[in-house]
Structures are given as C-alpha cells and as structure tokens.
Scaffold this active site. Sequence first.
Site, short mmCIF file in Angstrom:
data_model
loop_
_atom_site.label_atom_id
_atom_site.label_comp_id
_atom_site.label_asym_id
_atom_site.label_seq_id
_atom_site.Cartn_x
_atom_site.Cartn_y
_atom_site.Cartn_z
NE ARG A 116 -3.41 2.48 2.58
CZ ARG A 116 -3.38 3.30 3.63
NH1 ARG A 116 -2.78 2.96 4.76
NH2 ARG A 116 -3.97 4.47 3.57
CD GLU A 395 -1.48 3.95 8.01
OE1 GLU A 395 -1.17 4.37 9.14
OE2 GLU A 395 -1.65 4.70 7.04
C1 PNW Z 1 -1.06 7.23 10.88
N1 PNW Z 1 -3.15 9.01 16.75
O1 PNW Z 1 -1.11 8.36 11.65
C2 PNW Z 1 -0.75 7.70 9.46
O2 PNW Z 1 -1.65 7.23 8.50
C3 PNW Z 1 0.66 7.46 9.03
O3 PNW Z 1 1.01 8.33 7.99
C4 PNW Z 1 1.56 7.58 10.23
O4 PNW Z 1 2.93 7.57 9.89
C5 PNW Z 1 1.23 6.43 11.15
O5 PNW Z 1 -0.14 6.38 11.46
C6 PNW Z 1 2.03 6.44 12.44
O6 PNW Z 1 1.77 7.59 13.19
C7 PNW Z 1 -1.61 8.41 12.94
O7 PNW Z 1 -2.69 9.96 17.46
C8 PNW Z 1 -1.01 9.30 13.81
O8 PNW Z 1 -4.04 8.25 17.21
C9 PNW Z 1 -1.52 9.49 15.06
C10 PNW Z 1 -2.64 8.78 15.47
C11 PNW Z 1 -3.23 7.87 14.62
C12 PNW Z 1 -2.69 7.70 13.36
#
Ligand code: PNW
Length: 490
Positions: A116, A395
């Site tokens: 992906r 993810e």
């Molecule tokens: C996702 N939260 O982000 C994104 O889709 C990615 O691009 C990112 O690198 C990955 O997860 C890791 O962070 C998130 O605070 C960031 O719950 C923060 C949260 C959830 C998803």
Amino acid sequence: MFSGFSRRQFAKLAGLSAVGMAVTPAEAQDRKTKRSQDRHPPAPFPKDFVWGTATSAYQIEGAVNEDGRGRSIWDTFSHTPGKIGDGSNADRANDHFHRYKEDVRLIKDLGVKAYRFSIAWPRVFPEGTGAPNPKGLDFYNRLLDELLANGIEPYATLYHWDLPQALQDRVGGWQSSETSKAFADYAGYVAERLSDRVKYIFTLNEAGRFLNFGYGWGIDAPGLKLPTAELNQARHHVVLGHGLAVQAIRARARAGTKVGPAENIAACVPAFATPENIRAAEMATRELNAGFLGVILEGKYTDGFLEFAGKDAPKFTADELKIISSKNDFVGLNIYAPQFYIAASEKKPGWAVLPFPASFPHMNSEWLRVGPEVIYWAPRLAAKIWNIDAIYISENGTSSEDKLAADGKVFDLDRIMFLRNYLTQLQRATSEGVPVRGYFLWSLMDNFEWIFGFEKRFGVYHVNFETQARVPKLSASFYRDVVAKNAIGV
Ligand code: PNW
C-alpha cells in the site's frame, strides 16, 4: 541421580508414575502441550489472506522539486519554523523517488504479496486542478511496473494528506466543496490511467485525523484552528470528496476496480467482555464515528451526532448524503491503539467512556497505547454495525527506539512484542469469521513521521537518513515468518 533423591521419590514429587520413568517433567509438559494443540490447533489466517506493508508519498519520496511536482500543504508546513519536532522536512526523506527499485526488493524480501503506497496529488496536478503533469504520473507508472514484475499487488491511496498548496491558497482547502470536486477529478484521472494495473484504490487516508489535527487543532498541516461550525462543514466536504471520488473511479476505472476508504476508526473496546459492555462498545463505535465512517456507510448523520453538534452541525443536502454513501467495495481500518474503553451505563446513551489511568502502558510514541484486543474488537464491531463484508487493516505497527547494535543489527524486541500480540488478536478475529481480508504493516521502512520528523521510527527496515542505507530489523524476520506460516507462531 539427584542428590538425596531416589528416582522413585523424584518421580512422585514431579507427579509422574514411577513405572514409565523414561519421561522427564519437561518432556511430559511438551507432550501435554502438543496433545492440546492437536485437539485445538489455532486456526491459521484464511488461505487467501493478504499480507502487505504500507508507506505514503510525502513520508518517503523526497524529490519534492522533480519532474514538475507542485507544492503541498506539508511542504509549506514542514518548512515553517517550530512545526516539526526535530526541525526536519521531507525534501529528501527516504529518496524513494530514486530508490524505488531497491525498496521494491525490500518488500519482496518480506515475502508479502501486497504493498500500500500513496500517490502525491501535487505530482499529478501541481495546481490541484487544471493541467495534469504527465511526468508526475510517470513515477507511479515506473513503480507499478516494478511491483508487478516482482509479483506484488499494488494498493494505491489517493490522498495521504499532501493537499496541493494551490488549493489551500485558492479556496481554503477542505473548507470548500471545490476541493471535494477537485479531488474527484484527480481520482478519476488517476483511475483511468492506472487501473489497468491497480485493482485496489483507497480514497482518503484517515479523514478524521487530517481534518481534526490539520483544521481543528492546528497540529498538522495546514495548521488551522477553525471554530466548530466551520470544522464540521470542512468535515462534510471531506466525506463528500470521498463519495465523489468513488463515483469518479467507478465511471472512469476499468471494470472490477475496487475502492474504499482507509479510516482511523475511533476504536472502542469493551472494558471487559460482558454482553452488556460489548453492546455498549457497539453503540459507542457507531456514535463516535458518525461524522466519518458512519455517514459514509449509512448515508446519514446519526441523531446523536446532529444533536451534539446543535447549531454547529454541517449544512448538507439529501443529494450529498447519497453521494457520500456511494457503495464501497471494502473498508480500510488503520488500527494502532484502543482510543476508548467503554462500559455499559444506566444513564443515557447507555454507554460510558472510561478514563485512562496515567499508568496505562504505551509504546515509544506516547499516543500509541498498547491494547492488542483493539484489532479484534474494532473490525468485529464495525462489521456488525455497518454490515461490512470486506475489511483491510490498512495500517498497524509501532515506533520503537531502534538503534544499530555493535554488529550492525537492530533488535527491536518491543516491536516484535507489539506485532505478536496484535496479530494474535487479529488471528482470533479471522478464525471467528470477522471478515478481515488483509493486513498492511506500517511501515515498510523508517520515514518522515509528520510532526515528529525522523525521530519516530515505524519501519521494519532501519534507515540511515545520512547514507540512505536500509537494514532489516529483527521484526522484518519475525514478520516474514508470520507471513510464511500464515499464522502467528505458537
Ligand atoms: C497514521 N493518533 O497516523 C498515518 O496514516 C501514518 O502516515 C503515520 O505515519 C502512522 O499512522 C504512524 O503515526 C496516525 O494519534 C497518527 O491516534 C496518530 C494517530 C493515529 C494515526
């Protein structure tokens, strides 16, 4: 023999019969375990389960000024002093734009059959709308050809937060439904040209996240803190953009192209699994996702959502609701942490969100609370509420404080611990018939982790951002083993 013990006495202590004394206690335990496994072999993942890994354009590509790419709101934001923790930006990032062949090799080495990635809108339409930039799309042509030559099925995401800056400047980005329409035009254009090779398209990545963080709390690009009514209206334009994109893809892609969102569902977990708490978590999941997944999958905002929003509710038409709820072929769920633990309540609305104790464990990223059962409950509850028959975990993964050991290896045992526990719960879900069709590990390699810059490492490959050297972490071997067995090792 053991000092002071006869063989017979030892056998008695160890609970063994003195007769068949060829067996030590450890061997007896092994046999017992084996017998119980023979009776209850843990069901492996379904035969056609899709194992994959994931990245996104701005986080890995670099080459921000090459082949006519326009600026995105993340270029602007990351170049604004004070916005990114380590003062970095993704101008170069993983230099994947030039190293994609090597990176496809890394994917292949994991043994996964799916990848992906996301397409950068400003590469394809540098101004967001208007004249396309064929050279920009060519990069994805090259990438797709390389993936397919290596037997890897591409899953393309159309929007992983890199909105063309021109749209932000001209119409206020998602504050205007002009952006929803522009997104659909871009989606149709890409689908028409790539759907000979891309069969699975995710529209928006984490609408809830980029809207709230970018337009509500000012943490992510474009860094706005809109009042609630305007934020709700922007939210409506985001889901409208999704629906219009689904329609454009259906109109212009080859028949059989499958499409759906990739949403960070507000994940609700029963505090403990009684029928009352499970029912409460189900109600909470529906209400707490009403502004995104809810309206996309139901074609209406729930009464609870509209009541709560009151005078700040978005303005919308019945026609828009129809567009927003255009049929999806699958639903992608990004699942990291349990967001809410829920218990049944006597009081209205029948469920309560429990407070997290300060001591609740988290991974290296503070927001990433450890609750492996979330990857069981979120798909199970979502499938039931919205009658979904195909879910992808689009993810899941964790950051870890990865360091190269003296021998050059990376022993990321905490990531392995995390993945083992989450995948055990996912296997529980599929073995109970929850319709999860695939899993994309975030991330293939360390990359630009948004406001944390390069300080948070999510990859199963370690990246040295000076030399661009990629080194498999121990978790890469772990994941390869799971994929090869199609089951979590016991
Ligand atoms: C996702 N939260 O982000 C994104 O889709 C990615 O691009 C990112 O690198 C990955 O997860 C890791 O962070 C998130 O605070 C960031 O719950 C923060 C949260 C959830 C998803």
